[in-house]
Design a protein around this motif. Structure first.
Motif, short mmCIF file in Angstrom:
data_model
loop_
_atom_site.label_atom_id
_atom_site.label_comp_id
_atom_site.label_asym_id
_atom_site.label_seq_id
_atom_site.Cartn_x
_atom_site.Cartn_y
_atom_site.Cartn_z
N TYR A 426 -13.55 -3.96 20.05
CA TYR A 426 -13.43 -2.51 19.86
C TYR A 426 -12.29 -1.96 20.70
N ARG A 427 -11.57 -1.02 20.12
CA ARG A 427 -10.55 -0.29 20.85
C ARG A 427 -11.17 0.95 21.45
N ILE A 428 -10.90 1.18 22.73
CA ILE A 428 -11.39 2.37 23.43
C ILE A 428 -10.21 3.31 23.68
N GLU A 429 -10.35 4.54 23.22
CA GLU A 429 -9.34 5.58 23.47
C GLU A 429 -9.99 6.74 24.21
N VAL A 430 -9.23 7.38 25.05
CA VAL A 430 -9.75 8.50 25.83
C VAL A 430 -8.88 9.73 25.58
N TRP A 431 -9.52 10.88 25.64
CA TRP A 431 -8.82 12.17 25.50
C TRP A 431 -9.13 12.99 26.74
N TYR A 432 -8.10 13.54 27.33
CA TYR A 432 -8.28 14.40 28.50
C TYR A 432 -7.13 15.39 28.53
N SER A 461 -0.66 13.37 33.59
CA SER A 461 0.28 13.40 32.46
C SER A 461 -0.34 12.68 31.27
N GLY A 462 0.27 12.85 30.09
CA GLY A 462 -0.16 12.14 28.89
C GLY A 462 -1.41 12.70 28.25
N GLY A 463 -1.79 13.93 28.56
CA GLY A 463 -3.01 14.51 28.02
C GLY A 463 -2.81 15.16 26.67
N GLY A 464 -3.94 15.65 26.12
CA GLY A 464 -3.88 16.35 24.85
C GLY A 464 -3.69 15.44 23.65
N ALA A 465 -4.00 14.15 23.79
CA ALA A 465 -3.86 13.19 22.69
C ALA A 465 -4.74 11.99 23.00
N TRP A 466 -5.01 11.19 21.96
CA TRP A 466 -5.76 9.96 22.19
C TRP A 466 -4.88 8.94 22.89
N ARG A 467 -5.44 8.34 23.93
CA ARG A 467 -4.71 7.34 24.71
C ARG A 467 -5.56 6.08 24.80
N SER A 468 -5.05 4.98 24.28
CA SER A 468 -5.79 3.72 24.33
C SER A 468 -5.83 3.17 25.75
N ILE A 469 -7.01 2.74 26.16
CA ILE A 469 -7.11 2.04 27.45
C ILE A 469 -7.39 0.55 27.26
N GLY A 470 -7.36 0.10 25.99
CA GLY A 470 -7.47 -1.33 25.75
C GLY A 470 -8.50 -1.68 24.70
N THR A 471 -8.60 -2.97 24.40
CA THR A 471 -9.62 -3.49 23.51
C THR A 471 -10.60 -4.33 24.31
N PHE A 472 -11.87 -4.27 23.91
CA PHE A 472 -12.94 -4.89 24.69
C PHE A 472 -13.97 -5.49 23.75
N GLN A 473 -14.62 -6.54 24.20
CA GLN A 473 -15.74 -7.11 23.47
C GLN A 473 -17.00 -6.31 23.83
N LEU A 474 -17.67 -5.74 22.82
CA LEU A 474 -18.87 -4.95 23.05
C LEU A 474 -20.07 -5.60 22.37
N ASN A 475 -21.23 -5.44 22.98
CA ASN A 475 -22.47 -5.89 22.36
C ASN A 475 -22.97 -4.84 21.37
N ARG A 500 -13.07 7.80 22.05
CA ARG A 500 -13.16 7.32 20.66
C ARG A 500 -13.27 5.80 20.71
N ILE A 501 -14.26 5.27 20.00
CA ILE A 501 -14.55 3.84 19.99
C ILE A 501 -14.36 3.33 18.56
N SER A 502 -13.51 2.32 18.37
CA SER A 502 -13.17 1.86 17.03
C SER A 502 -13.30 0.34 16.94
N ARG A 503 -13.99 -0.13 15.90
CA ARG A 503 -14.08 -1.56 15.63
C ARG A 503 -12.79 -2.01 14.96
N ILE A 504 -12.20 -3.11 15.45
CA ILE A 504 -10.94 -3.60 14.89
C ILE A 504 -11.06 -5.08 14.57
#
Length: 504
Positions: A426-432, A461-475, A500-504
């Motif tokens: 899953y890709r994890i993105e954060v918005w702040y 900096s870098g706010g107001g948009a989705w920012r990926s913090i990486g992909t991770f293995q989730l249960n 935002r959490i997305s399966r890839i």
């Protein structure tokens, strides 16, 4: 001696203390396994804190003994008992336990028992009595001694990595360490330069990296690109830990070096040889003369070390170097150590994802999601204590408002829960919203399948948009997936807005 008491974390800004990010995501109950039993028995036999012993082994090898094969610095087994000119923990363990070195190298239980005996002997030299030995924080200098670092700064880096594992918690090979608060007594190492801190000396060639010079015995001073053109970037895997590799390149006995070293957990980078100089990394003088070497923390046969944070950080470095020196951003200009003519090494090995890496080098993104969910701070899937305030100050917010809190030396994360449909990537993105007064190093905790992972985000900096913090293995299942911790050495409000959490 009066000991200075500080709390540990992966990044530090304050001179007075260093804070460990501690996730409160509960670990699963541990059932008895041969490995967990071996740690328990070794800890009891030598009166060493069991969780500290596990954390040390995990920081060294992810609890993988690698079938008795040595690390790059001559370390053996899952506790990395070493046999090299400046580190003799293997022979020390043999003398203390009566076990032959051959057994200590290959037998997990013997290796753990030997490490516990060595660690206890260092604690005895420090004068830790029975009461002091019950406090894991009092073992800090013994842990630093176990690493046999080449300098105080790398000794601190080594010990901090172990104590960070105590704070974050871990699960590996049937062994669990619960996240916990530990107050570490650094003693005189509190005065050593903190290589995790934002105040660390910046690299002269790549400012996002820290600078720690390799021993002058381990590379050749040159004047590239006048003396040689740089036309290759060589990708390596350390066969050892981040701190251990930095220390080894500082050791004159090593006779090896690379220009850069990249950390697995968060992609931190240390430069050790100037770009203009010739590192001894490729095992081929022609390639050494014309290349830059990048070492990646981990082991060739263990995919768990190759995190998305590492790939992204290393790819950004490689992209910078390729643009600077005109190296082709393809698999002709960017090669593995195993592709150097005459190479006897196999790194980066079969678990290194060249497709992902080269995609990042060339500015690509990950695959389109097959499932996605967004969790805002106003959702019922968001939980936070009353210490988190609510604000609509910034127009960059996601939804009607967002949450904020002061950094604090306490375990008080805000959590985003989600119903994960199936185990996978899953890709994890954060918005702040970003603001100069927001946190310079906000810790996002991802409850990944292999244990909590922490990614630090500069919310100035870098706010107001989705920012990926990486992909991770989730249960699979409904669970707390992403936390925003207040426990950071960064300055400014910590912000929790949306994920935002997305399966890839």
């Amino acid at each position: 001696m009066t000991l200075v008491r500080t709390r540990l974390v992966a990044l530090v800004a304050a001179a007075l203390s260093t804070l460990l990010v501690i996730a409160v995501q509960p670990a699963l109950a541990e059932r008895g396994t041969p490995l967990s039993d071996a740690f328990a028995k070794a800890a009891a036999a030598h009166d060493v804190p069991r969780d500290l012993l596990v954390a040390l082994g995990y920081a060294e090898t992810h609890l993988d003994g690698h079938a008795g094969e040595p690390s790059a610095s001559g370390g053996y087994g899952l506790m990395h008992l070493v046999d090299n000119p400046t580190n003799k923990t293997l022979s020390e363990a043999a003398a203390l336990t009566g076990q032959p070195a051959a057994t200590l190298k290959k037998d997990d239980a013997a290796n753990i028992l030997g490490a516990a005996a060595v660690l206890r002997s260092y604690a005895d030299k420090l004068g830790l009595d029975e009461a002091a030995r019950k406090d894991a924080g009092r073992w800090y200098k013994a842990v630093a001694e176990y690493g046999h670092a080449s300098s105080p700064e790398t000794a601190r880096l080594y010990a901090d990595a172990v104590y960070e594992m105590l704070g974050l918690g871990l699960q590996a090979r049937g062994v669990t360490v619960e996240p916990q608060e530990v107050t570490a007594d650094r003693g005189d190492l509190a005065k050593a330069r903190d290589l995790n801190a934002q105040a660390a000396v910046a690299s002269p060639d790549y400012p996002p990296a820290a600078w720690v010079a390799a021993s002058s015995s381990n590379y050749r001073v040159s004047n590239r690109e006048t003396s040689y053109n740089i036309d290759r970037i060589v990708i390596h895997v350390t066969q050892g830990s981040y701190a251990g590799t930095i220390s080894w390149f500082q050791n004159p006995a090593a006779q090896v070096s690379a220009h850069y070293v990249v950390k697995s957990s968060n992609g931190a980078i240390t430069q050790m040889v100037r770009d203009k100089d010739v590192g001894w990394h490729a095992g081929n003088s022609t390639y050494n003369n014309r290349s830059i070497g990048i070492e990646h923390e981990g082991w060739v046969n263990d995919a768990s070390w190759f995190t998305d944070a590492m790939y992204r950080s290393s790819a950004a470095l490689t992209r910078h170097l390729a643009d600077k020196y005109g190296v082709p951003k393809n698999r002709t200009g960017i090669i593995g150590h195993n592709e150097v003519p005459g190479a006897t090494h196999t790194d980066p090995g079969p678990h290194w994802n060249w497709t992902t890496y080269m995609n990042y080098v060339n500015g690509g993104t990950t695959n389109p999601p097959t499932w996605t969910t967004t969790v805002d701070n106003a959702s019922s899937q968001f939980t936070a204590s009353t210490n988190w305030g609510t604000s609509a100050y910034s127009s960059q917010r996601h939804g009607a408002d967002y949450r904020f809190a002061d950094p604090v030396a306490a375990s008080d994360p805000a959590w985003y829960s989600a119903a994960i449909p199936s185990a996978g990537t899953y890709r994890i993105e954060v918005w702040y919203p970003s603001d100069p007064g927001y946190n310079s190093s906000a810790p996002y905790i991802v409850a990944a399948a292999g244990g909590n992972q922490t990614v630090y985000v500069d919310q100035r900096s870098g706010g107001g948009a989705w920012r990926s913090i990486g992909t991770f293995q989730l249960n699979a299942g409904t669970q707390n997936v992403v936390g925003v911790s207040r426990w950071t050495g960064g300055t400014g409000y910590v912000i929790a807005d949306a994920v935002r959490i997305s399966r890839i």
